[in-house]
Design a protein around this motif. Sequence first.
Motif, PDB file in Angstrom:
ATOM      1  N   ARG A 180       1.207  11.581   1.634  1.00  0.00           N
ATOM      2  CA  ARG A 180       0.792  12.381   2.586  1.00  0.00           C
ATOM      3  C   ARG A 180       0.933  14.069   2.333  1.00  0.00           C
ATOM      4  NH1 ARG A 180      -1.141   9.346   6.936  1.00  0.00           N
ATOM      5  NH2 ARG A 180      -0.316   7.436   6.934  1.00  0.00           N
TER       6      ARG A 180
ATOM      7  N   SER B 207      -2.716   7.907  10.778  1.00  0.00           N
ATOM      8  CA  SER B 207      -1.753   7.551  11.549  1.00  0.00           C
ATOM      9  C   SER B 207      -0.451   8.141  11.850  1.00  0.00           C
ATOM     10  CB  SER B 207      -1.392   5.974  10.930  1.00  0.00           C
ATOM     11  OG  SER B 207      -0.864   6.211   9.783  1.00  0.00           O
TER      12      SER B 207
ATOM     13  N   VAL C  96       1.275   4.943   0.431  1.00  0.00           N
ATOM     14  CA  VAL C  96       0.428   6.184   1.047  1.00  0.00           C
ATOM     15  C   VAL C  96       1.255   7.336   0.751  1.00  0.00           C
ATOM     16  CG1 VAL C  96      -0.387   7.062   3.089  1.00  0.00           C
ATOM     17  CG2 VAL C  96      -0.588   4.800   2.833  1.00  0.00           C
TER      18      VAL C  96
ATOM     19  N   ALA D 269      -2.286  13.703   9.199  1.00  0.00           N
ATOM     20  CA  ALA D 269      -3.543  13.255   9.603  1.00  0.00           C
ATOM     21  C   ALA D 269      -3.466  11.739  10.020  1.00  0.00           C
ATOM     22  CB  ALA D 269      -4.441  13.322   8.430  1.00  0.00           C
TER      23      ALA D 269
ATOM     24  N   ARG E 270     -14.721   5.764   9.805  1.00  0.00           N
ATOM     25  CA  ARG E 270     -14.101   5.461  10.934  1.00  0.00           C
ATOM     26  C   ARG E 270     -14.224   6.203  12.122  1.00  0.00           C
ATOM     27  NH1 ARG E 270     -10.078   6.651   6.729  1.00  0.00           N
ATOM     28  NH2 ARG E 270      -9.410   4.999   5.545  1.00  0.00           N
TER      29      ARG E 270
ATOM     30  N   GLU F 298       0.852  -1.116  -0.068  1.00  0.00           N
ATOM     31  CA  GLU F 298       0.055  -0.067  -0.131  1.00  0.00           C
ATOM     32  C   GLU F 298       0.825   1.358  -0.020  1.00  0.00           C
ATOM     33  OE1 GLU F 298      -3.156  -0.203   2.965  1.00  0.00           O
ATOM     34  OE2 GLU F 298      -3.913  -1.934   1.753  1.00  0.00           O
TER      35      GLU F 298
ATOM     36  N   ASP G  87      -4.468  13.049   1.963  1.00  0.00           N
ATOM     37  CA  ASP G  87      -3.297  11.930   2.054  1.00  0.00           C
ATOM     38  C   ASP G  87      -4.220  11.048   1.058  1.00  0.00           C
ATOM     39  OD1 ASP G  87      -5.246  10.621   3.616  1.00  0.00           O
ATOM     40  OD2 ASP G  87      -3.625  11.026   5.326  1.00  0.00           O
ATOM     41  N   PHE G  88      -3.567   9.792   0.380  1.00  0.00           N
ATOM     42  CA  PHE G  88      -4.411   8.674  -0.156  1.00  0.00           C
ATOM     43  C   PHE G  88      -3.435   7.512  -0.341  1.00  0.00           C
ATOM     44  CE2 PHE G  88      -2.242   9.220  -4.282  1.00  0.00           C
ATOM     45  CZ  PHE G  88      -1.761  10.479  -4.212  1.00  0.00           C
ATOM     46  N   LYS G  89      -3.922   6.333  -0.893  1.00  0.00           N
ATOM     47  CA  LYS G  89      -3.332   5.005  -0.752  1.00  0.00           C
ATOM     48  C   LYS G  89      -3.655   4.669  -2.308  1.00  0.00           C
ATOM     49  CE  LYS G  89      -5.324   1.462  -0.112  1.00  0.00           C
ATOM     50  NZ  LYS G  89      -5.762   0.073  -0.800  1.00  0.00           N
TER      51      LYS G  89
ATOM     52  N   ASP H  52      -1.109  -5.069   8.391  1.00  0.00           N
ATOM     53  CA  ASP H  52      -0.518  -3.977   7.142  1.00  0.00           C
ATOM     54  C   ASP H  52       0.776  -3.276   7.707  1.00  0.00           C
ATOM     55  OD1 ASP H  52      -2.230  -5.091   5.504  1.00  0.00           O
ATOM     56  OD2 ASP H  52      -3.616  -3.266   5.298  1.00  0.00           O
TER      57      ASP H  52
ATOM     58  N   ASP I 243     -12.711   6.014   0.002  1.00  0.00           N
ATOM     59  CA  ASP I 243     -12.486   4.968   0.912  1.00  0.00           C
ATOM     60  C   ASP I 243     -11.088   5.113   1.013  1.00  0.00           C
ATOM     61  OD1 ASP I 243     -14.815   3.912   1.057  1.00  0.00           O
ATOM     62  OD2 ASP I 243     -14.379   1.766   0.544  1.00  0.00           O
ATOM     63  N   ASN I 244     -10.006   5.493  -0.076  1.00  0.00           N
ATOM     64  CA  ASN I 244      -8.649   5.263   0.294  1.00  0.00           C
ATOM     65  C   ASN I 244      -8.038   6.840   0.000  1.00  0.00           C
ATOM     66  OD1 ASN I 244      -8.732   5.180  -2.689  1.00  0.00           O
ATOM     67  ND2 ASN I 244      -8.807   2.903  -2.481  1.00  0.00           N
ATOM     68  N   CYS I 245      -8.774   7.841   0.071  1.00  0.00           N
ATOM     69  CA  CYS I 245      -8.335   9.196   0.265  1.00  0.00           C
ATOM     70  C   CYS I 245      -8.755   9.943   1.343  1.00  0.00           C
ATOM     71  CB  CYS I 245      -8.554  10.007  -1.085  1.00  0.00           C
ATOM     72  SG  CYS I 245      -8.214   9.341  -2.736  1.00  0.00           S
ATOM     73  N   ARG I 246      -7.898  10.859   1.890  1.00  0.00           N
ATOM     74  CA  ARG I 246      -8.612  11.957   2.834  1.00  0.00           C
ATOM     75  C   ARG I 246      -8.847  13.292   1.920  1.00  0.00           C
ATOM     76  NH1 ARG I 246      -5.230   9.450   6.930  1.00  0.00           N
ATOM     77  NH2 ARG I 246      -6.597   8.499   8.601  1.00  0.00           N
TER      78      ARG I 246
ATOM     79  N   TYR J  60       3.459   0.254   3.082  1.00  0.00           N
ATOM     80  CA  TYR J  60       2.914  -0.751   4.082  1.00  0.00           C
ATOM     81  C   TYR J  60       2.722  -1.864   3.405  1.00  0.00           C
ATOM     82  CZ  TYR J  60       1.585   3.443   6.837  1.00  0.00           C
ATOM     83  OH  TYR J  60       1.516   4.668   7.533  1.00  0.00           O
TER      84      TYR J  60
HETATM   85  P1  TMP Z   1      -3.536   6.331   7.669  1.00  0.00           P
HETATM   86  O1  TMP Z   1      -3.162   7.707   8.166  1.00  0.00           O
HETATM   87  O2  TMP Z   1      -4.615   5.401   8.523  1.00  0.00           O
HETATM   88  O3  TMP Z   1      -2.251   5.559   7.527  1.00  0.00           O
HETATM   89  O4  TMP Z   1      -4.110   6.370   6.294  1.00  0.00           O
HETATM   90  C1  TMP Z   1      -3.565   6.958   5.314  1.00  0.00           C
HETATM   91  C2  TMP Z   1      -4.392   7.241   4.002  1.00  0.00           C
HETATM   92  O5  TMP Z   1      -4.381   5.691   3.434  1.00  0.00           O
HETATM   93  C3  TMP Z   1      -5.634   7.486   4.197  1.00  0.00           C
HETATM   94  O6  TMP Z   1      -6.126   8.231   3.029  1.00  0.00           O
HETATM   95  C4  TMP Z   1      -6.441   6.292   4.145  1.00  0.00           C
HETATM   96  C5  TMP Z   1      -5.663   5.395   3.278  1.00  0.00           C
HETATM   97  N1  TMP Z   1      -6.021   3.930   3.796  1.00  0.00           N
HETATM   98  C6  TMP Z   1      -6.314   2.980   3.017  1.00  0.00           C
HETATM   99  O7  TMP Z   1      -6.619   3.232   1.907  1.00  0.00           O
HETATM  100  N2  TMP Z   1      -6.438   1.572   3.393  1.00  0.00           N
HETATM  101  C7  TMP Z   1      -5.842   1.356   4.743  1.00  0.00           C
HETATM  102  O8  TMP Z   1      -5.799   0.148   5.095  1.00  0.00           O
HETATM  103  C8  TMP Z   1      -5.285   2.220   5.515  1.00  0.00           C
HETATM  104  C9  TMP Z   1      -4.989   2.019   6.903  1.00  0.00           C
HETATM  105  C10 TMP Z   1      -5.518   3.614   5.033  1.00  0.00           C
END
Ligand code: TMP
Length: 254
Positions: A94, A100, A92, A98, A219, A90, A175-177, A129, A200-203, A121
Amino acid sequence: MARRRQLYEGKAKILFEGPEPGTLVQYFKDDATAFNAKKKGTITGKGVLNNRISEYLMTRLAEIGIPTHFIRRLNMREQLIREVEIIPLEVVVRNVAAGSLSQRLGITEGQRLPRSIIEYYYKNDALNDPMVAEEHITCFGWASTQDLDDIVALTLRVNDFLTGLFLGVGITLVDFKLEFGRLWENEEMRIVLADEISPDNCRLWDAKTGEKMDKDRFRRDLGKVEEGYQEVARRLGILPEAGPRDMTGPEVMQ
Ligand code: TMP
Protein backbone atom coordinates in the motif's frame (compact mmCIF):
# COMPACT_ATOMS: atom_id res chain seq x y z
CA MET A 1 -8.06 -26.70 -30.87
CA ALA A 2 -7.13 -29.84 -28.94
CA ARG A 3 -8.42 -29.61 -25.37
CA ARG A 4 -5.74 -29.68 -22.73
CA ARG A 5 -6.08 -31.17 -19.31
CA GLN A 6 -7.49 -28.64 -16.87
CA LEU A 7 -5.57 -28.63 -13.60
CA TYR A 8 -7.25 -25.87 -11.64
CA GLU A 9 -10.05 -23.36 -12.00
CA GLY A 10 -9.94 -20.19 -9.91
CA LYS A 11 -12.28 -17.21 -9.78
CA ALA A 12 -10.67 -15.32 -12.67
CA LYS A 13 -8.33 -17.84 -14.32
CA ILE A 14 -8.00 -21.46 -15.37
CA LEU A 15 -4.73 -23.40 -15.41
CA PHE A 16 -4.17 -26.08 -18.05
CA GLU A 17 -1.34 -28.54 -18.49
CA GLY A 18 1.37 -26.90 -20.62
CA PRO A 19 3.01 -28.24 -23.80
CA GLU A 20 6.21 -29.23 -21.97
CA PRO A 21 6.88 -30.54 -18.47
CA GLY A 22 7.21 -27.70 -16.00
CA THR A 23 4.95 -25.39 -17.98
CA LEU A 24 1.27 -24.44 -17.64
CA VAL A 25 -1.18 -22.47 -19.72
CA GLN A 26 -2.90 -19.68 -17.80
CA TYR A 27 -6.32 -18.75 -19.27
CA PHE A 28 -7.91 -15.40 -18.31
CA LYS A 29 -11.70 -15.39 -17.85
CA ASP A 30 -14.11 -12.45 -17.96
CA ASP A 31 -15.60 -13.59 -14.63
CA ALA A 32 -15.25 -11.16 -11.77
CA THR A 33 -15.85 -11.75 -8.09
CA ALA A 34 -15.50 -9.60 -5.02
CA PHE A 35 -15.78 -10.04 -1.26
CA ASN A 36 -14.67 -13.69 -1.48
CA ALA A 37 -17.09 -14.43 -4.31
CA LYS A 38 -20.16 -13.11 -2.47
CA LYS A 39 -20.48 -10.71 -5.43
CA LYS A 40 -20.24 -12.23 -8.90
CA GLY A 41 -20.35 -10.76 -12.38
CA THR A 42 -18.79 -10.55 -15.80
CA ILE A 43 -16.58 -7.80 -17.14
CA THR A 44 -16.68 -8.17 -20.92
CA GLY A 45 -13.19 -8.32 -22.40
CA LYS A 46 -11.48 -8.33 -18.99
CA GLY A 47 -9.67 -11.61 -19.68
CA VAL A 48 -8.16 -10.28 -22.90
CA LEU A 49 -7.07 -7.01 -21.27
CA ASN A 50 -5.66 -8.63 -18.12
CA ASN A 51 -3.73 -11.18 -20.20
CA ARG A 52 -2.15 -8.33 -22.14
CA ILE A 53 -1.60 -5.99 -19.16
CA SER A 54 -0.06 -8.76 -17.05
CA GLU A 55 2.18 -9.82 -19.95
CA TYR A 56 3.35 -6.22 -20.35
CA LEU A 57 4.05 -5.63 -16.65
CA MET A 58 5.73 -9.03 -16.07
CA THR A 59 7.93 -8.45 -19.14
CA ARG A 60 8.97 -4.98 -17.95
CA LEU A 61 9.73 -6.43 -14.50
CA ALA A 62 11.80 -9.28 -15.99
CA GLU A 63 13.84 -6.63 -17.84
CA ILE A 64 14.93 -5.14 -14.50
CA GLY A 65 15.83 -8.60 -13.17
CA ILE A 66 12.68 -9.61 -11.28
CA PRO A 67 12.22 -13.38 -11.76
CA THR A 68 8.66 -14.22 -12.84
CA HIS A 69 6.68 -17.29 -13.91
CA PHE A 70 5.77 -15.64 -17.23
CA ILE A 71 7.21 -17.20 -20.40
CA ARG A 72 5.12 -15.77 -23.26
CA ARG A 73 1.63 -14.85 -24.33
CA LEU A 74 0.05 -17.53 -26.53
CA ASN A 75 -3.12 -15.79 -27.73
CA MET A 76 -5.75 -13.24 -26.67
CA ARG A 77 -6.67 -15.07 -23.45
CA GLU A 78 -3.78 -17.43 -22.70
CA GLN A 79 -0.19 -17.21 -21.60
CA LEU A 80 2.48 -19.84 -21.10
CA ILE A 81 3.92 -19.84 -17.60
CA ARG A 82 6.35 -21.87 -15.53
CA GLU A 83 4.78 -24.28 -13.10
CA VAL A 84 5.62 -23.11 -9.59
CA GLU A 85 4.67 -24.19 -6.10
CA ILE A 86 2.43 -21.30 -5.02
CA ILE A 87 3.23 -19.86 -1.60
CA PRO A 88 -0.20 -19.52 0.08
CA LEU A 89 0.13 -15.80 0.76
CA GLU A 90 -1.37 -12.67 -0.75
CA VAL A 91 1.29 -9.99 -0.40
CA VAL A 92 -0.37 -6.57 -0.42
CA VAL A 93 1.60 -3.34 -0.84
CA ARG A 94 0.00 0.00 0.00
CA ASN A 95 1.25 3.45 -0.98
CA VAL A 96 -2.01 5.36 -0.42
CA ALA A 97 -4.73 4.49 2.12
CA ALA A 98 -7.73 2.73 0.55
CA GLY A 99 -9.98 -0.31 0.86
CA SER A 100 -9.62 -2.55 3.89
CA LEU A 101 -6.83 -0.43 5.43
CA SER A 102 -9.10 2.63 5.46
CA GLN A 103 -12.04 0.60 6.78
CA ARG A 104 -10.13 -1.24 9.48
CA LEU A 105 -8.12 1.69 10.82
CA GLY A 106 -10.39 4.62 9.96
CA ILE A 107 -7.86 6.30 7.70
CA THR A 108 -9.29 8.56 4.99
CA GLU A 109 -9.17 6.94 1.56
CA GLY A 110 -6.66 8.78 -0.63
CA GLN A 111 -4.28 9.77 2.16
CA ARG A 112 -0.70 9.12 1.04
CA LEU A 113 1.08 6.88 3.54
CA PRO A 114 4.33 8.19 5.07
CA ARG A 115 5.95 4.98 3.85
CA SER A 116 4.81 1.96 1.89
CA ILE A 117 3.27 -0.86 3.92
CA ILE A 118 3.49 -4.58 3.18
CA GLU A 119 0.74 -6.84 4.56
CA TYR A 120 0.29 -10.60 4.33
CA TYR A 121 -2.97 -12.49 3.95
CA TYR A 122 -3.23 -16.29 4.21
CA LYS A 123 -4.71 -17.59 0.93
CA ASN A 124 -7.66 -19.60 2.19
CA ASP A 125 -11.17 -18.95 0.87
CA ALA A 126 -12.82 -20.98 3.64
CA LEU A 127 -11.23 -18.62 6.18
CA ASN A 128 -11.82 -15.49 4.05
CA ASP A 129 -8.08 -14.84 3.45
CA PRO A 130 -7.26 -13.62 6.98
CA MET A 131 -4.47 -11.13 7.55
CA VAL A 132 -1.46 -12.80 9.18
CA ALA A 133 1.88 -11.73 10.66
CA GLU A 134 5.36 -13.01 9.80
CA GLU A 135 5.17 -15.13 12.98
CA HIS A 136 2.16 -17.04 11.72
CA ILE A 137 3.77 -17.56 8.31
CA THR A 138 6.98 -19.04 9.68
CA CYS A 139 5.29 -20.87 12.57
CA PHE A 140 2.91 -22.76 10.26
CA GLY A 141 5.58 -23.29 7.60
CA TRP A 142 3.86 -21.41 4.75
CA ALA A 143 7.21 -19.70 4.06
CA SER A 144 10.58 -19.59 5.80
CA THR A 145 12.32 -16.47 7.11
CA GLN A 146 14.64 -16.66 4.09
CA ASP A 147 11.64 -16.95 1.73
CA LEU A 148 10.09 -13.88 3.37
CA ASP A 149 13.34 -11.91 3.05
CA ASP A 150 13.33 -12.68 -0.68
CA ILE A 151 9.61 -11.87 -0.97
CA VAL A 152 10.00 -8.48 0.75
CA ALA A 153 13.05 -7.55 -1.34
CA LEU A 154 11.26 -8.46 -4.58
CA THR A 155 8.02 -6.77 -3.50
CA LEU A 156 9.77 -3.46 -2.73
CA ARG A 157 11.53 -3.51 -6.10
CA VAL A 158 8.26 -4.28 -7.89
CA ASN A 159 6.56 -1.44 -6.01
CA ASP A 160 9.27 1.10 -6.86
CA PHE A 161 9.35 0.12 -10.51
CA LEU A 162 5.58 -0.08 -11.05
CA THR A 163 4.95 3.17 -9.15
CA GLY A 164 7.23 4.95 -11.62
CA LEU A 165 5.91 3.10 -14.65
CA PHE A 166 2.29 3.99 -13.83
CA LEU A 167 3.09 7.56 -12.84
CA GLY A 168 4.70 7.98 -16.28
CA VAL A 169 1.26 7.35 -17.84
CA GLY A 170 -0.66 9.49 -15.36
CA ILE A 171 -1.76 6.73 -12.96
CA THR A 172 -1.24 6.53 -9.18
CA LEU A 173 -0.46 2.99 -8.00
CA VAL A 174 -2.48 3.09 -4.77
CA ASP A 175 -2.04 -0.54 -3.73
CA PHE A 176 -1.74 -4.01 -5.22
CA LYS A 177 -1.52 -7.70 -4.43
CA LEU A 178 1.28 -10.05 -5.46
CA GLU A 179 1.67 -13.81 -5.25
CA PHE A 180 4.92 -15.73 -5.31
CA GLY A 181 5.91 -19.29 -6.08
CA ARG A 182 8.85 -21.61 -5.62
CA LEU A 183 10.61 -22.61 -8.82
CA TRP A 184 12.89 -25.66 -8.63
CA GLU A 185 15.81 -25.84 -11.09
CA ASN A 186 18.57 -28.44 -10.63
CA GLU A 187 17.92 -28.95 -6.93
CA GLU A 188 17.96 -25.17 -6.43
CA MET A 189 14.91 -23.20 -5.33
CA ARG A 190 14.17 -19.64 -6.39
CA ILE A 191 11.23 -17.47 -5.37
CA VAL A 192 9.53 -15.99 -8.43
CA LEU A 193 6.65 -13.61 -9.02
CA ALA A 194 3.53 -15.58 -10.05
CA ASP A 195 -0.21 -15.11 -10.71
CA GLU A 196 -0.98 -11.84 -12.55
CA ILE A 197 -0.64 -8.08 -12.20
CA SER A 198 -3.71 -6.35 -13.57
CA PRO A 199 -6.54 -3.97 -12.61
CA ASP A 200 -8.11 -7.01 -10.85
CA ASN A 201 -5.45 -6.88 -8.16
CA CYS A 202 -4.21 -3.28 -8.22
CA ARG A 203 -5.88 0.00 -7.28
CA LEU A 204 -5.10 2.42 -10.11
CA TRP A 205 -6.30 6.02 -9.90
CA ASP A 206 -5.95 8.79 -12.44
CA ALA A 207 -3.09 10.89 -11.03
CA LYS A 208 -4.91 14.17 -11.68
CA THR A 209 -8.60 13.45 -11.08
CA GLY A 210 -8.37 10.42 -8.75
CA GLU A 211 -10.79 8.53 -11.01
CA LYS A 212 -10.68 4.79 -10.35
CA MET A 213 -9.57 2.54 -13.24
CA ASP A 214 -9.59 -0.85 -11.49
CA LYS A 215 -11.80 -3.55 -10.00
CA ASP A 216 -13.19 -1.13 -7.40
CA ARG A 217 -15.48 0.07 -10.23
CA PHE A 218 -17.02 -3.44 -10.10
CA ARG A 219 -16.75 -3.95 -6.32
CA ARG A 220 -18.45 -0.60 -5.59
CA ASP A 221 -20.88 -0.51 -8.55
CA LEU A 222 -19.32 2.65 -9.99
CA GLY A 223 -20.22 1.79 -13.60
CA LYS A 224 -17.94 1.99 -16.67
CA VAL A 225 -16.01 -1.06 -15.45
CA GLU A 226 -14.83 -2.22 -18.90
CA GLU A 227 -13.81 1.35 -19.73
CA GLY A 228 -11.58 1.49 -16.64
CA TYR A 229 -9.62 -1.62 -17.66
CA GLN A 230 -9.42 -0.39 -21.27
CA GLU A 231 -8.10 2.99 -20.18
CA VAL A 232 -5.25 1.33 -18.24
CA ALA A 233 -4.30 -0.70 -21.34
CA ARG A 234 -4.63 2.36 -23.57
CA ARG A 235 -2.32 4.45 -21.39
CA LEU A 236 0.23 1.64 -21.30
CA GLY A 237 0.09 1.65 -25.11
CA ILE A 238 -1.10 -1.96 -25.38
CA LEU A 239 -4.84 -1.83 -26.11
CA PRO A 240 -5.29 -5.01 -28.22
CA GLU A 241 -8.07 -3.58 -30.40
CA ALA A 242 -6.15 -0.41 -31.17
CA GLY A 243 -4.36 0.16 -34.45
CA PRO A 244 -0.58 0.03 -34.89
CA ARG A 245 -0.28 3.76 -34.21
CA ASP A 246 -1.49 3.14 -30.65
CA MET A 247 0.71 0.09 -30.09
CA THR A 248 4.03 1.87 -30.21
CA GLY A 249 4.49 2.36 -26.48
CA PRO A 250 3.24 4.09 -23.39
CA GLU A 251 1.71 7.52 -23.65
CA VAL A 252 3.86 9.95 -21.69
CA MET A 253 1.86 12.22 -19.40
CA GLN A 254 3.09 15.64 -18.25
P1 TMP B 1 -7.95 -4.47 0.22
O1 TMP B 1 -7.87 -3.00 0.49
O2 TMP B 1 -9.34 -4.94 -0.05
O3 TMP B 1 -7.28 -5.25 1.33
O4 TMP B 1 -7.11 -4.76 -1.11
C1 TMP B 1 -5.77 -4.39 -1.24
C2 TMP B 1 -5.29 -4.68 -2.64
O5 TMP B 1 -5.25 -6.07 -2.88
C3 TMP B 1 -6.18 -4.09 -3.74
O6 TMP B 1 -5.32 -3.57 -4.76
C4 TMP B 1 -6.95 -5.24 -4.27
C5 TMP B 1 -6.06 -6.43 -3.99
N1 TMP B 1 -6.82 -7.63 -3.62
C6 TMP B 1 -6.72 -8.76 -4.40
O7 TMP B 1 -6.01 -8.78 -5.40
N2 TMP B 1 -7.40 -9.88 -4.02
C7 TMP B 1 -8.18 -9.91 -2.91
O8 TMP B 1 -8.78 -10.94 -2.61
C8 TMP B 1 -8.29 -8.71 -2.11
C9 TMP B 1 -9.15 -8.70 -0.88
C10 TMP B 1 -7.59 -7.61 -2.51
